[in-house]
Design a protein around this motif. Structure first.
Motif, PDB file in Angstrom:
ATOM      1  N   ASP A 122     -10.000  -5.572   3.570  1.00  0.00           N
ATOM      2  CA  ASP A 122      -9.833  -4.176   3.946  1.00  0.00           C
ATOM      3  C   ASP A 122      -9.382  -3.401   2.709  1.00  0.00           C
ATOM      4  O   ASP A 122      -8.382  -3.746   2.100  1.00  0.00           O
ATOM      5  CB  ASP A 122      -8.762  -4.069   5.038  1.00  0.00           C
ATOM      6  N   GLU A 123     -10.156  -2.391   2.360  1.00  0.00           N
ATOM      7  CA  GLU A 123      -9.834  -1.569   1.197  1.00  0.00           C
ATOM      8  C   GLU A 123      -9.666  -0.118   1.641  1.00  0.00           C
ATOM      9  O   GLU A 123     -10.638   0.575   1.933  1.00  0.00           O
ATOM     10  CB  GLU A 123     -10.948  -1.671   0.158  1.00  0.00           C
ATOM     11  N   PRO A 124      -8.409   0.348   1.714  1.00  0.00           N
ATOM     12  CA  PRO A 124      -8.182   1.734   2.140  1.00  0.00           C
ATOM     13  C   PRO A 124      -8.891   2.728   1.224  1.00  0.00           C
ATOM     14  O   PRO A 124      -8.885   2.584   0.003  1.00  0.00           O
ATOM     15  CB  PRO A 124      -6.673   1.890   2.052  1.00  0.00           C
ATOM     16  N   GLN A 125      -9.544   3.701   1.847  1.00  0.00           N
ATOM     17  CA  GLN A 125     -10.249   4.756   1.126  1.00  0.00           C
ATOM     18  C   GLN A 125      -9.493   6.074   1.188  1.00  0.00           C
ATOM     19  O   GLN A 125      -9.592   6.893   0.292  1.00  0.00           O
ATOM     20  CB  GLN A 125     -11.641   4.962   1.731  1.00  0.00           C
ATOM     21  N   ASP A 126      -8.754   6.280   2.282  1.00  0.00           N
ATOM     22  CA  ASP A 126      -8.027   7.527   2.500  1.00  0.00           C
ATOM     23  C   ASP A 126      -6.838   7.235   3.401  1.00  0.00           C
ATOM     24  O   ASP A 126      -6.980   6.515   4.396  1.00  0.00           O
ATOM     25  CB  ASP A 126      -8.949   8.558   3.164  1.00  0.00           C
ATOM     26  N   VAL A 127      -5.683   7.747   3.032  1.00  0.00           N
ATOM     27  CA  VAL A 127      -4.472   7.570   3.828  1.00  0.00           C
ATOM     28  C   VAL A 127      -3.805   8.924   3.968  1.00  0.00           C
ATOM     29  O   VAL A 127      -3.557   9.601   2.966  1.00  0.00           O
ATOM     30  CB  VAL A 127      -3.479   6.581   3.152  1.00  0.00           C
ATOM     31  N   ARG A 128      -3.558   9.321   5.220  1.00  0.00           N
ATOM     32  CA  ARG A 128      -2.841  10.573   5.478  1.00  0.00           C
ATOM     33  C   ARG A 128      -1.684  10.286   6.407  1.00  0.00           C
ATOM     34  O   ARG A 128      -1.871   9.687   7.468  1.00  0.00           O
ATOM     35  CB  ARG A 128      -3.768  11.608   6.124  1.00  0.00           C
ATOM     36  N   VAL A 129      -0.506  10.702   5.996  1.00  0.00           N
ATOM     37  CA  VAL A 129       0.683  10.555   6.832  1.00  0.00           C
ATOM     38  C   VAL A 129       1.055  11.943   7.322  1.00  0.00           C
ATOM     39  O   VAL A 129       1.244  12.863   6.532  1.00  0.00           O
ATOM     40  CB  VAL A 129       1.851   9.910   6.052  1.00  0.00           C
ATOM     41  N   ILE A 130       1.136  12.066   8.646  1.00  0.00           N
ATOM     42  CA  ILE A 130       1.469  13.334   9.282  1.00  0.00           C
ATOM     43  C   ILE A 130       2.664  13.051  10.189  1.00  0.00           C
ATOM     44  O   ILE A 130       2.501  12.576  11.318  1.00  0.00           O
ATOM     45  CB  ILE A 130       0.267  13.874  10.092  1.00  0.00           C
ATOM     46  N   GLY A 131       3.860  13.267   9.666  1.00  0.00           N
ATOM     47  CA  GLY A 131       5.057  12.949  10.436  1.00  0.00           C
ATOM     48  C   GLY A 131       5.160  11.462  10.692  1.00  0.00           C
ATOM     49  O   GLY A 131       5.146  10.661   9.760  1.00  0.00           O
ATOM     50  N   ASP A 132       5.223  11.081  11.965  1.00  0.00           N
ATOM     51  CA  ASP A 132       5.332   9.676  12.345  1.00  0.00           C
ATOM     52  C   ASP A 132       3.986   9.080  12.735  1.00  0.00           C
ATOM     53  O   ASP A 132       3.916   8.096  13.471  1.00  0.00           O
ATOM     54  CB  ASP A 132       6.335   9.521  13.492  1.00  0.00           C
ATOM     55  N   MET A 167      -0.924   5.331   0.067  1.00  0.00           N
ATOM     56  CA  MET A 167      -0.359   4.414   1.046  1.00  0.00           C
ATOM     57  C   MET A 167       1.111   4.186   0.742  1.00  0.00           C
ATOM     58  O   MET A 167       1.460   3.804  -0.375  1.00  0.00           O
ATOM     59  CB  MET A 167      -1.120   3.093   1.045  1.00  0.00           C
ATOM     60  N   THR A 168       1.963   4.443   1.734  1.00  0.00           N
ATOM     61  CA  THR A 168       3.388   4.208   1.543  1.00  0.00           C
ATOM     62  C   THR A 168       3.666   2.707   1.589  1.00  0.00           C
ATOM     63  O   THR A 168       2.852   1.924   2.096  1.00  0.00           O
ATOM     64  CB  THR A 168       4.222   4.905   2.636  1.00  0.00           C
ATOM     65  N   ALA A 169       4.826   2.310   1.099  1.00  0.00           N
ATOM     66  CA  ALA A 169       5.202   0.894   1.112  1.00  0.00           C
ATOM     67  C   ALA A 169       5.263   0.362   2.541  1.00  0.00           C
ATOM     68  O   ALA A 169       4.855  -0.776   2.802  1.00  0.00           O
ATOM     69  CB  ALA A 169       6.547   0.711   0.407  1.00  0.00           C
ATOM     70  N   GLU A 170       5.737   1.191   3.486  1.00  0.00           N
ATOM     71  CA  GLU A 170       5.848   0.738   4.875  1.00  0.00           C
ATOM     72  C   GLU A 170       4.473   0.514   5.503  1.00  0.00           C
ATOM     73  O   GLU A 170       4.265  -0.429   6.258  1.00  0.00           O
ATOM     74  CB  GLU A 170       6.638   1.741   5.728  1.00  0.00           C
ATOM     75  N   ILE A 171       3.528   1.396   5.204  1.00  0.00           N
ATOM     76  CA  ILE A 171       2.181   1.234   5.752  1.00  0.00           C
ATOM     77  C   ILE A 171       1.491   0.044   5.097  1.00  0.00           C
ATOM     78  O   ILE A 171       0.836  -0.762   5.764  1.00  0.00           O
ATOM     79  CB  ILE A 171       1.365   2.527   5.604  1.00  0.00           C
ATOM     80  N   LYS A 172       1.654  -0.123   3.795  1.00  0.00           N
ATOM     81  CA  LYS A 172       1.091  -1.292   3.114  1.00  0.00           C
ATOM     82  C   LYS A 172       1.664  -2.565   3.720  1.00  0.00           C
ATOM     83  O   LYS A 172       0.937  -3.538   3.952  1.00  0.00           O
ATOM     84  CB  LYS A 172       1.367  -1.239   1.613  1.00  0.00           C
ATOM     85  N   ASP A 173       2.962  -2.550   4.024  1.00  0.00           N
ATOM     86  CA  ASP A 173       3.594  -3.715   4.641  1.00  0.00           C
ATOM     87  C   ASP A 173       2.949  -4.032   5.995  1.00  0.00           C
ATOM     88  O   ASP A 173       2.699  -5.197   6.310  1.00  0.00           O
ATOM     89  CB  ASP A 173       5.102  -3.479   4.812  1.00  0.00           C
ATOM     90  N   LEU A 174       2.664  -3.006   6.798  1.00  0.00           N
ATOM     91  CA  LEU A 174       2.010  -3.247   8.085  1.00  0.00           C
ATOM     92  C   LEU A 174       0.635  -3.878   7.863  1.00  0.00           C
ATOM     93  O   LEU A 174       0.288  -4.866   8.520  1.00  0.00           O
ATOM     94  CB  LEU A 174       1.883  -1.952   8.898  1.00  0.00           C
ATOM     95  N   PHE A 175      -0.149  -3.346   6.937  1.00  0.00           N
ATOM     96  CA  PHE A 175      -1.473  -3.924   6.661  1.00  0.00           C
ATOM     97  C   PHE A 175      -1.329  -5.362   6.169  1.00  0.00           C
ATOM     98  O   PHE A 175      -2.095  -6.240   6.581  1.00  0.00           O
ATOM     99  CB  PHE A 175      -2.236  -3.073   5.645  1.00  0.00           C
TER     100      PHE A 175
END
Length: 124
Positions: free
Chosen positions: A65-75, A2-10
């Motif tokens: 909410d506990e992330p199990q898998d995070v995939r970033v594909i571009g935007d 999980m990137t910092a930006e995605i963690k921030d959104l969560f």
């Protein structure tokens, strides 16, 4: 990972739990939500349904909410998590209350938002 930006959104999604306007603002205008027996289309539908839930059956609740898998594909990011709702006074999810959720997130102008959310009951 999980990137910092995605963690921030969560973090912002769960900080907004209970505030329909703040919560819905984190969803795209054309977002979709699919849960067992439910289909919501658009930010306004998310705001209205969550506002009604927090005024009624989910009043005073909080989400986990506990992330199990995070995939970033571009935007775009796809996050699969194990999640649930804790009712007032609960510290642990009730038996059978856990769900597996899939979040589709998109980044526009550097900001991440929820494009789609779906969940299904998790196996015990």
């Amino acid at each position: 990972m999980m990137t910092a930006e995605i963690k921030d959104l969560f973090d912002r999604v769960y900080a907004a739990w209970g505030d329909a306007d703040a919560f819905a603002a984190l969803y795209r205008e054309d977002a979709t939500v699919v849960m067992p027996g439910v289909f919501r289309q658009g930010r306004e539908a998310v705001r209205a349904s969550m506002g009604a839930a927090w005024a009624g059956p989910l009043k005073g609740s909080r989400a986990v909410d506990e992330p199990q898998d995070v995939r970033v594909i571009g935007d775009t990011a796809i996050v699969v998590s194990r999640a649930g709702i804790l009712m007032p006074g609960q510290d642990d999810l009730a038996p059978g209350a856990a769900v597996l959720a899939t979040w589709v997130l998109t980044r526009e102008a550097g900001e991440w938002a929820v494009a789609a959310y779906t969940n299904t009951p998790a196996a015990p």
